[in-house]
Design a protein around this motif. Sequence first.
Motif, PDB file in Angstrom:
ATOM      1  N   ILE A 160      -1.255  -8.783   0.570  1.00 57.34           N
ATOM      2  CA  ILE A 160      -2.042  -7.861   1.384  1.00 57.34           C
ATOM      3  C   ILE A 160      -1.366  -7.691   2.742  1.00 57.34           C
ATOM      4  O   ILE A 160      -1.182  -8.668   3.480  1.00 57.34           O
ATOM      5  N   LEU A 161      -0.978  -6.452   3.038  1.00 61.76           N
ATOM      6  CA  LEU A 161      -0.366  -6.117   4.325  1.00 61.76           C
ATOM      7  C   LEU A 161      -1.415  -5.415   5.168  1.00 61.76           C
ATOM      8  O   LEU A 161      -1.945  -4.377   4.781  1.00 61.76           O
ATOM      9  N   SER A 162      -1.704  -5.976   6.330  1.00 62.77           N
ATOM     10  CA  SER A 162      -2.887  -5.555   7.083  1.00 62.77           C
ATOM     11  C   SER A 162      -2.632  -5.605   8.577  1.00 62.77           C
ATOM     12  O   SER A 162      -1.555  -5.987   9.039  1.00 62.77           O
ATOM     13  N   ASP A 163      -3.657  -5.192   9.344  1.00 62.36           N
ATOM     14  CA  ASP A 163      -3.611  -5.409  10.788  1.00 62.36           C
ATOM     15  C   ASP A 163      -3.950  -6.865  11.110  1.00 62.36           C
ATOM     16  O   ASP A 163      -3.825  -7.303  12.250  1.00 62.36           O
ATOM     17  N   ILE A 164      -4.393  -7.608  10.103  1.00 60.22           N
ATOM     18  CA  ILE A 164      -4.644  -9.047  10.224  1.00 60.22           C
ATOM     19  C   ILE A 164      -3.394  -9.756   9.701  1.00 60.22           C
ATOM     20  O   ILE A 164      -3.052  -9.619   8.526  1.00 60.22           O
ATOM     21  N   ASP A 165      -2.702 -10.486  10.556  1.00 58.19           N
ATOM     22  CA  ASP A 165      -1.380 -11.013  10.171  1.00 58.19           C
ATOM     23  C   ASP A 165      -1.423 -12.363   9.479  1.00 58.19           C
ATOM     24  O   ASP A 165      -0.401 -12.842   8.983  1.00 58.19           O
ATOM     25  N   ALA A 166      -2.614 -12.997   9.449  1.00 60.59           N
ATOM     26  CA  ALA A 166      -2.764 -14.300   8.805  1.00 60.59           C
ATOM     27  C   ALA A 166      -4.249 -14.676   8.831  1.00 60.59           C
ATOM     28  O   ALA A 166      -5.066 -13.987   9.460  1.00 60.59           O
ATOM     29  N   TYR A 167      -4.569 -15.769   8.158  1.00 57.63           N
ATOM     30  CA  TYR A 167      -5.921 -16.330   8.200  1.00 57.63           C
ATOM     31  C   TYR A 167      -5.907 -17.457   9.218  1.00 57.63           C
ATOM     32  O   TYR A 167      -5.101 -18.383   9.121  1.00 57.63           O
ATOM     33  N   TYR A 168      -6.792 -17.379  10.221  1.00 57.43           N
ATOM     34  CA  TYR A 168      -6.804 -18.329  11.330  1.00 57.43           C
ATOM     35  C   TYR A 168      -7.958 -19.330  11.196  1.00 57.43           C
ATOM     36  O   TYR A 168      -8.950 -19.063  10.499  1.00 57.43           O
ATOM     37  N   CYS A 170      -9.978 -20.002  13.461  1.00 56.66           N
ATOM     38  CA  CYS A 170     -11.112 -19.379  14.146  1.00 56.66           C
ATOM     39  C   CYS A 170     -10.674 -17.974  14.553  1.00 56.66           C
ATOM     40  O   CYS A 170      -9.513 -17.614  14.408  1.00 56.66           O
ATOM     41  N   ASP A 171     -11.600 -17.166  15.046  1.00 58.00           N
ATOM     42  CA  ASP A 171     -11.303 -15.768  15.347  1.00 58.00           C
ATOM     43  C   ASP A 171     -10.326 -15.659  16.518  1.00 58.00           C
ATOM     44  O   ASP A 171     -10.678 -16.008  17.650  1.00 58.00           O
ATOM     45  N   PRO A 172      -9.097 -15.175  16.280  1.00 48.80           N
ATOM     46  CA  PRO A 172      -8.102 -15.094  17.362  1.00 48.80           C
ATOM     47  C   PRO A 172      -8.465 -14.069  18.429  1.00 48.80           C
ATOM     48  O   PRO A 172      -7.934 -14.114  19.539  1.00 48.80           O
ATOM     49  N   ARG A 173      -9.380 -13.159  18.101  1.00 52.10           N
ATOM     50  CA  ARG A 173      -9.812 -12.178  19.102  1.00 52.10           C
ATOM     51  C   ARG A 173     -10.763 -12.800  20.116  1.00 52.10           C
ATOM     52  O   ARG A 173     -10.936 -12.281  21.217  1.00 52.10           O
ATOM     53  N   GLU A 174     -11.362 -13.925  19.737  1.00 47.38           N
ATOM     54  CA  GLU A 174     -12.327 -14.581  20.615  1.00 47.38           C
ATOM     55  C   GLU A 174     -11.813 -15.915  21.152  1.00 47.38           C
ATOM     56  O   GLU A 174     -12.352 -16.442  22.117  1.00 47.38           O
ATOM     57  N   LEU A 181      -3.242 -20.391   9.644  1.00 48.37           N
ATOM     58  CA  LEU A 181      -3.131 -21.351   8.558  1.00 48.37           C
ATOM     59  C   LEU A 181      -2.058 -20.846   7.584  1.00 48.37           C
ATOM     60  O   LEU A 181      -2.203 -19.772   7.018  1.00 48.37           O
ATOM     61  N   LYS A 182      -1.009 -21.608   7.391  1.00 52.09           N
ATOM     62  CA  LYS A 182       0.109 -21.144   6.555  1.00 52.09           C
ATOM     63  C   LYS A 182      -0.211 -21.227   5.069  1.00 52.09           C
ATOM     64  O   LYS A 182       0.175 -20.357   4.292  1.00 52.09           O
ATOM     65  N   ILE A 183      -0.910 -22.301   4.671  1.00 49.38           N
ATOM     66  CA  ILE A 183      -1.275 -22.474   3.259  1.00 49.38           C
ATOM     67  C   ILE A 183      -2.750 -22.834   3.165  1.00 49.38           C
ATOM     68  O   ILE A 183      -3.234 -23.705   3.883  1.00 49.38           O
ATOM     69  N   VAL A 184      -3.461 -22.145   2.274  1.00 48.46           N
ATOM     70  CA  VAL A 184      -4.894 -22.387   2.072  1.00 48.46           C
ATOM     71  C   VAL A 184      -5.149 -22.606   0.582  1.00 48.46           C
ATOM     72  O   VAL A 184      -4.743 -21.793  -0.251  1.00 48.46           O
ATOM     73  N   HIS A 185      -5.814 -23.720   0.268  1.00 53.00           N
ATOM     74  CA  HIS A 185      -6.141 -24.030  -1.122  1.00 53.00           C
ATOM     75  C   HIS A 185      -7.611 -23.756  -1.456  1.00 53.00           C
ATOM     76  O   HIS A 185      -7.951 -23.557  -2.613  1.00 53.00           O
TER      77      HIS A 185
END
Length: 254
Positions: A160-168, A170-174, A181-185
Amino acid sequence: MKRVVIKVGSAVLTQDGEIALTRMQALVNFLAHLREKYEVILVSSGAVAGGYTQLQLDRSVLANKQALAAIGQPVLMQRYAKKFQKHNLITAQVLVTAANLNKEDDISRVRNTVETLLQNGVIPIVNENDATATDELELGDNDQLSAYITNHIDAQMLIILSDIDAYYDCDPRENTTAKALKIVHEIPERELCREVTPNNLFATGGIVTKLKAAEYLLKNNKEMFLASGFDLSDVKSFMLDGRHKGGTLFTNKG
């Protein structure tokens, strides 16, 4: 040869009410390169935005949104065809709805169509058929659609290519201390229940729909990689060079 599905969101493909042609060309160039190593299926948003470039209707009204999608589908496909032509590649449009992916006969027909296209060196471009879909059938900015397609056509991974560059975490905007997080299980249930908060006028998704897509794929033993669609360096590094610099990999492995 491994098979991958690439989903690009409206936020990446549009800018100021127009199709972002430079970003689209960068995407096409990447896919042409990726195709040397993988079978590639593209799931593309942007039909409504494409229609809006021709006719400015209020997209909050379902009938208007469907009309814009009907106008925008050929606009979007024409742009893709022209840009892939620079790489001597043929494209084909595959329109589906959520209803198609709930019926085994329809799933089989979609799979057979995609298989035939790939066998003949054609790039399948899949999109939700917004012109006929209803509120109940909308899949969420093509995030769920791309996950279902990935599973049903036996692809190994969804990108998925998005305006969201990764899963964080917590909310990086706040929170300026948010860490990618580089790897999520495993995805916490509370994350899947959060409110959908799209950042772009033409988007209907957000991080929640992406996490739901990832959860679905994890349950089906598939992988998902989330990265920026504005700067393709992370996805290029991961897919072409085998180096995980940025972006998030959702996987059961390891």
